[in-house]
Design a protein around this motif. Structure first.
Motif, short mmCIF file in Angstrom:
data_model
loop_
_atom_site.label_atom_id
_atom_site.label_comp_id
_atom_site.label_asym_id
_atom_site.label_seq_id
_atom_site.Cartn_x
_atom_site.Cartn_y
_atom_site.Cartn_z
N ASP A 76 0.83 -1.21 0.00
CA ASP A 76 0.00 0.00 0.00
C ASP A 76 0.86 1.25 0.00
OD1 ASP A 76 -2.25 -1.51 -0.02
OD2 ASP A 76 -2.68 -1.32 2.13
N ALA A 77 1.92 1.24 0.83
CA ALA A 77 2.80 2.40 0.89
C ALA A 77 3.52 2.62 -0.44
CB ALA A 77 3.82 2.22 2.02
N ARG A 78 3.95 1.51 -1.07
CA ARG A 78 4.62 1.61 -2.37
C ARG A 78 3.68 2.16 -3.42
NH1 ARG A 78 8.90 2.82 -5.27
NH2 ARG A 78 9.16 1.52 -7.12
N LEU A 79 2.42 1.71 -3.41
CA LEU A 79 1.44 2.19 -4.37
C LEU A 79 1.18 3.68 -4.19
CD1 LEU A 79 -0.51 1.52 -6.64
CD2 LEU A 79 -2.20 0.87 -4.92
N ARG A 80 1.07 4.11 -2.94
CA ARG A 80 0.84 5.53 -2.68
C ARG A 80 2.04 6.37 -3.12
NH1 ARG A 80 -3.69 6.11 0.47
NH2 ARG A 80 -4.37 4.23 1.55
N LEU A 81 3.24 5.84 -2.93
CA LEU A 81 4.44 6.56 -3.36
C LEU A 81 4.45 6.71 -4.88
CD1 LEU A 81 7.21 7.83 -2.83
CD2 LEU A 81 8.19 5.54 -2.91
N LEU A 82 4.17 5.63 -5.58
CA LEU A 82 4.14 5.69 -7.05
C LEU A 82 3.06 6.65 -7.53
CD1 LEU A 82 4.59 1.89 -7.80
CD2 LEU A 82 6.21 3.70 -8.35
N LEU A 232 4.88 5.08 -18.31
CA LEU A 232 4.30 3.76 -18.49
C LEU A 232 4.98 2.71 -17.62
CD1 LEU A 232 3.46 3.55 -22.30
CD2 LEU A 232 1.96 4.06 -20.38
N SER A 233 6.27 2.87 -17.35
CA SER A 233 6.93 1.95 -16.43
C SER A 233 6.33 2.08 -15.03
CB SER A 233 8.43 2.24 -16.38
OG SER A 233 9.03 1.99 -17.63
N ASN A 234 6.10 3.32 -14.63
CA ASN A 234 5.44 3.59 -13.35
C ASN A 234 4.05 2.96 -13.34
OD1 ASN A 234 4.09 4.75 -11.16
ND2 ASN A 234 5.23 6.66 -11.34
N ARG A 238 2.33 0.06 -10.90
CA ARG A 238 1.11 0.29 -10.12
C ARG A 238 0.05 -0.75 -10.43
NH1 ARG A 238 -1.33 5.47 -11.18
NH2 ARG A 238 0.04 5.80 -12.97
N LEU A 239 -0.10 -1.09 -11.71
CA LEU A 239 -1.08 -2.11 -12.08
C LEU A 239 -0.70 -3.47 -11.49
CD1 LEU A 239 -1.79 -1.19 -15.83
CD2 LEU A 239 -3.32 -0.89 -13.88
N ALA A 240 0.60 -3.77 -11.49
CA ALA A 240 1.04 -5.04 -10.92
C ALA A 240 0.77 -5.09 -9.42
CB ALA A 240 2.53 -5.26 -11.20
N GLN A 248 -1.33 -7.08 -18.37
CA GLN A 248 -0.56 -6.90 -19.60
C GLN A 248 -0.56 -5.42 -19.97
OE1 GLN A 248 -1.83 -9.50 -22.80
NE2 GLN A 248 -2.30 -11.17 -21.38
N VAL A 249 0.61 -4.89 -20.31
CA VAL A 249 0.74 -3.52 -20.80
C VAL A 249 1.56 -3.57 -22.08
CG1 VAL A 249 1.58 -1.18 -20.33
CG2 VAL A 249 0.61 -2.55 -18.47
#
Length: 273
Positions: A76-82, A232-234, A238-240, A248-249
């Motif tokens: 969750d923290a990683r997702l919020r950072l991204l 898109l890398s970011n 986030r999707l992962a 898939q991206v």
């Protein structure tokens, strides 16, 4: 153990004088007492080992639950950072554009751009600390953003946005669809002298969400061919984090000129679990 077996014999035969009943009773008691002394400690040891194993399993389970909870909080923290890395640059760039418009005209164009920025912020701010955004929220942000960009380059940008009604209530990580659109504007439309169009489509097929953002800008350049870029890398990360490995991206070219970015991930209802 001997007193316990003697007491058992006394209760069974109805007299405390077991030894006085004869050698048969005496020998029976001695054999029982001996077997108790021989086997009893092993039974106690087995019970203690069983108890220890049960305690160890309980501790291991508690540790696994704690570890899973810490891992979830870390994700969750990683997702919020991204997510936080995505938002500020757009706001600052838009404010810079508004400042330029005010300096040039100070009139209706600046007012209209401010209106679209307010619409964007109204859609974006409620999702900043929310992991349960939907495509309906994303649609509001994307439309406001594209209107802001159209005002910045009115003769060079055209766009369409179509999100299937059944997709509006589905979960979409905050700013995910907007990242696709920003990427199309930044790398496709902005560098083109003649501009182009951006087509945004979200559909649902076989319990899969399919996102497609195509532009008719300059297309994939040699320096971009081997990379999806920071945005898109970011987004891929986030999707992962949101959907696991079932994501898939893709980034490719369109004919005769342009770029198409696509994503596919499982259907998940929006709102808190």
């Amino acid at each position: 153990m001997p007193p316990a077996t003697y007491l058992g014999y006394a209760v069974t035969v109805g007299t405390p004088h077991v030894l006085a009943l004869g050698t048969g009773y005496r020998d029976g008691w001695l054999i029982t007492a001996f077997m108790g002394v021989l086997v009893g400690p092993w039974i106690a040891l087995g019970a203690q080992l069983h108890r220890s194993e049960a305690f160890a399993r309980e501790q291991a389970l508690a540790f696994q639950l704690r570890s899973s909870e810490l891992e979830r909080k870390a994700l969750d923290a990683r997702l919020r950072l991204l997510q936080a890395r995505v938002e500020p640059h757009f706001l600052f760039n838009t404010l810079a554009n508004i400042r330029s418009l005010v300096r040039r005209s100070g009139g209706a164009d600046a007012t209209a751009m401010l209106d679209h920025l307010i619409a964007y912020l109204r859609a974006a701010v409620p999702t900043l600390g929310n992991d349960h955004a939907t495509f309906e929220h994303e649609q509001q942000m994307v439309c406001a953003y594209l209107e802001l960009m159209r005002m910045r380059m009115p003769d060079r940008l055209r766009y369409t946005v179509h999100i299937a009604p059944e997709a509006l209530v589905l979960h979409c990580p905050p700013m995910a669809l907007l990242t696709f659109v920003e990427n199309a504007i930044k790398h496709g439309i902005d560098p083109s002298e003649t501009g182009g169009s951006v087509d945004v489509r979200v559909t649902v097929q076989a319990q899969r969400v399919q996102v497609r953002v195509a532009d008719t800008g300059v297309g994939l350049q040699p320096r971009r061919a081997d990379s999806t870029g920071t945005g898109l890398s970011n987004l891929r990360e986030r999707l992962a984090l949101a959907f696991g490995d079932d994501v898939q991206v893709r980034l490719g070219s369109t004919t005769p000129l342009g770029t198409v970015a696509e994503a596919e991930f499982p259907v998940r209802r929006g709102g808190p679990a």
